[in-house]
Design a protein around this motif. Sequence first.
Motif, PDB file in Angstrom:
ATOM      1  N   CYS A  27       0.816  -1.214   0.000  1.00 32.39           N
ATOM      2  CA  CYS A  27       0.000   0.000   0.000  1.00 32.39           C
ATOM      3  C   CYS A  27       0.848   1.262   0.000  1.00 32.39           C
ATOM      4  N   TYR A  28       2.152   1.125   0.047  1.00 32.00           N
ATOM      5  CA  TYR A  28       3.029   2.298   0.099  1.00 32.00           C
ATOM      6  C   TYR A  28       2.995   3.042  -1.229  1.00 32.00           C
ATOM      7  N   GLU A  29       2.902   4.349  -1.153  1.00 31.49           N
ATOM      8  CA  GLU A  29       2.922   5.175  -2.355  1.00 31.49           C
ATOM      9  C   GLU A  29       3.962   6.272  -2.167  1.00 31.49           C
ATOM     10  N   ASP A  30       4.901   6.321  -3.086  1.00 31.02           N
ATOM     11  CA  ASP A  30       5.958   7.326  -3.023  1.00 31.02           C
ATOM     12  C   ASP A  30       5.360   8.691  -3.335  1.00 31.02           C
ATOM     13  N   PRO A  31       5.530   9.675  -2.471  1.00 35.30           N
ATOM     14  CA  PRO A  31       4.946  11.000  -2.726  1.00 35.30           C
ATOM     15  C   PRO A  31       5.454  11.644  -4.015  1.00 35.30           C
ATOM     16  N   GLY A  32       6.630  11.264  -4.477  1.00 33.78           N
ATOM     17  CA  GLY A  32       7.165  11.828  -5.716  1.00 33.78           C
ATOM     18  C   GLY A  32       6.489  11.290  -6.958  1.00 33.78           C
ATOM     19  N   GLU A  33       5.720  10.202  -6.843  1.00 31.18           N
ATOM     20  CA  GLU A  33       5.083   9.582  -7.997  1.00 31.18           C
ATOM     21  C   GLU A  33       3.628  10.006  -8.173  1.00 31.18           C
ATOM     22  N   VAL A  34       3.178  10.969  -7.391  1.00 33.47           N
ATOM     23  CA  VAL A  34       1.795  11.425  -7.472  1.00 33.47           C
ATOM     24  C   VAL A  34       1.642  12.328  -8.694  1.00 33.47           C
ATOM     25  N   THR A  35       0.607  12.093  -9.476  1.00 36.25           N
ATOM     26  CA  THR A  35       0.326  12.900 -10.651  1.00 36.25           C
ATOM     27  C   THR A  35      -0.794  13.879 -10.322  1.00 36.25           C
ATOM     28  N   LEU A  36      -0.534  15.150 -10.533  1.00 26.24           N
ATOM     29  CA  LEU A  36      -1.553  16.167 -10.303  1.00 26.24           C
ATOM     30  C   LEU A  36      -2.260  16.451 -11.626  1.00 26.24           C
ATOM     31  N   TYR A  37      -3.571  16.450 -11.606  1.00 22.66           N
ATOM     32  CA  TYR A  37      -4.368  16.622 -12.811  1.00 22.66           C
ATOM     33  C   TYR A  37      -5.031  17.988 -12.820  1.00 22.66           C
TER      34      TYR A  37
END
Length: 73
Positions: A27-37
Motif C-alpha cells: 500500500c506504500y505510495e511514493d509522494p514523488g510519484e503522485v500525478t496532479l491533474y
Amino acid sequence: MSHSHSQSHRLVAAAVLAIALLGLSGCYEDPGEVTLYDPGVYKGEEDPLLARSGTDELEAKLQNRFQAGQTDR
C-alpha cells in the motif's frame, strides 16, 4: 504439553504478523510519484496520429474499412 502449545501460538502470531506487514507494504505510495491533474488539460506526450485524424484521406480509409467489414455479413 502447554510449552509446545504456547510455542505454536507464537509461531502462528509471528506468521500472521509477517503476512500483515507484507500486505501493508504493497500500500506504500511514493509522494514523488503522485500525478496532479488539471481538468481538461492533457499532460501526456504528443500523439503522432493526432495530426492525421480528421483528414479526408483518413476518413476515406476508415469508411472503406467499415464497408469491407459490413459486407461480409
